[in-house]
Enzyme design. Sequence first.
Site, mmCIF file in Angstrom:
data_model
loop_
_atom_site.group_PDB
_atom_site.id
_atom_site.type_symbol
_atom_site.label_atom_id
_atom_site.label_comp_id
_atom_site.label_asym_id
_atom_site.label_seq_id
_atom_site.Cartn_x
_atom_site.Cartn_y
_atom_site.Cartn_z
ATOM 1 N N HIS A 119 0.965 -1.209 0.046
ATOM 2 C CA HIS A 119 0.008 -0.014 -0.031
ATOM 3 C C HIS A 119 0.903 1.337 0.072
ATOM 4 O O HIS A 119 0.410 2.363 0.363
ATOM 5 C CB HIS A 119 -1.153 -0.144 1.285
ATOM 6 C CG HIS A 119 -1.925 -1.193 1.036
ATOM 7 N ND1 HIS A 119 -2.425 -1.598 2.328
ATOM 8 C CD2 HIS A 119 -2.304 -1.860 0.088
ATOM 9 C CE1 HIS A 119 -3.398 -2.565 1.941
ATOM 10 N NE2 HIS A 119 -3.341 -2.559 0.770
ATOM 11 N N THR A 189 -3.451 -8.426 11.165
ATOM 12 C CA THR A 189 -4.504 -7.798 10.301
ATOM 13 C C THR A 189 -5.635 -8.291 10.504
ATOM 14 O O THR A 189 -6.045 -9.381 10.944
ATOM 15 C CB THR A 189 -4.047 -8.102 8.789
ATOM 16 O OG1 THR A 189 -4.767 -7.310 7.929
ATOM 17 C CG2 THR A 189 -3.740 -9.488 8.561
ATOM 18 N N ALA A 231 2.166 -9.473 17.979
ATOM 19 C CA ALA A 231 3.533 -9.396 17.046
ATOM 20 C C ALA A 231 4.958 -9.508 17.852
ATOM 21 O O ALA A 231 5.775 -10.442 17.520
ATOM 22 C CB ALA A 231 3.467 -8.400 16.039
#
Length: 240
Positions: A119, A189, A231
Amino acid sequence: MSVGAVRGWVQAARRILVLSGAGMSAESGVPTFRDAQTGLWANFRPEDLATEDAFRRNPQQVWDWYAMRREAIAQVQPNAGHLAIARFQQAHPGRLTVATQNVDGLHQRAGSPGVLALHGNIAEDRWLETPRSCCRSDPPLPGHPPRCATCGNLRRPAVVWFGEMLPVAVLAAAEHAAREADVVLVVGTSGVVYPAAGLARMAPAQARVVVINPHASDLDDAAREVLRGTAATVLPALLD
Ligand code: BV8
């Protein structure tokens, strides 16, 4: 299944794809899009601001949103998750590819090579309209947003907005990495944004897709294993 068992998959894998989203940077202090609903921009949905239409309608508002995010991102550092990925890539060249939806550049700053920035990058901007010679010759007039002094062409963030194509070569490379992967780590995500989220569904049948997310996501059903963790804690346990 335990993190230890998934670690065995990762350590034995020839090819690993990491598909990361905003949660990858949460422990660096970058708000996720879902968190963004609580912040300064609580009255705006990213889907409403991150579009060319929104920018053409109100360039200053969209430019201000990106300026605020750029400033916030400049203050933060890669977290233990970004660093564990980069260490693994340095120790095992060519075995791990990063495809990220994030525009914060933190994988790159952690030292990951060849990051597939699906992106774009919030730190860069480009011309809104096809630049003419005047756009190239004179420095843009400062302002929110900067514009060409001669023709008024606006600068815009060099990110992929909703309704815009992803960079073709970057997406093709990510799709190739997904199709070749033995393990896909889907980190941070919600899995709602396509075509990026679709990468988690492109792995070969025998590949092991692992979701790393403290909360449920739209990609949990694609996972062989879901690790309900963050994470910065799970990735070092899998990769170091
Ligand atoms: C396009 C840049 C077509 C800008 C962004 C099907 C196929 C193709 C397209 C579509 C489709 N269905 C719908 C579409 C349209 C659209 C789309 O997907 N809409 C969604 C909202 C339904 N897609 C597009 O428009 C794409 N373009 O399709 O073009 C086309 C074809 C031909 C010709 C012309 C056009 C373009 C999409 C790109 C949009 N740009 N970013 C910017 O950043 O400002 S997307 C943006 O959303 C960010 O990149 C961000 O990454 C993403 C949000 O998703 P997440 O990363 O998942 O973040 P989120 O906050 O949602 O979730 C965070 C997760 O982290 C949570 O699950 C949370 O639990 C977890 N978490 C929290 N803390 C931690 C954690 N996890 C781990 N550790 C932690 N500590």
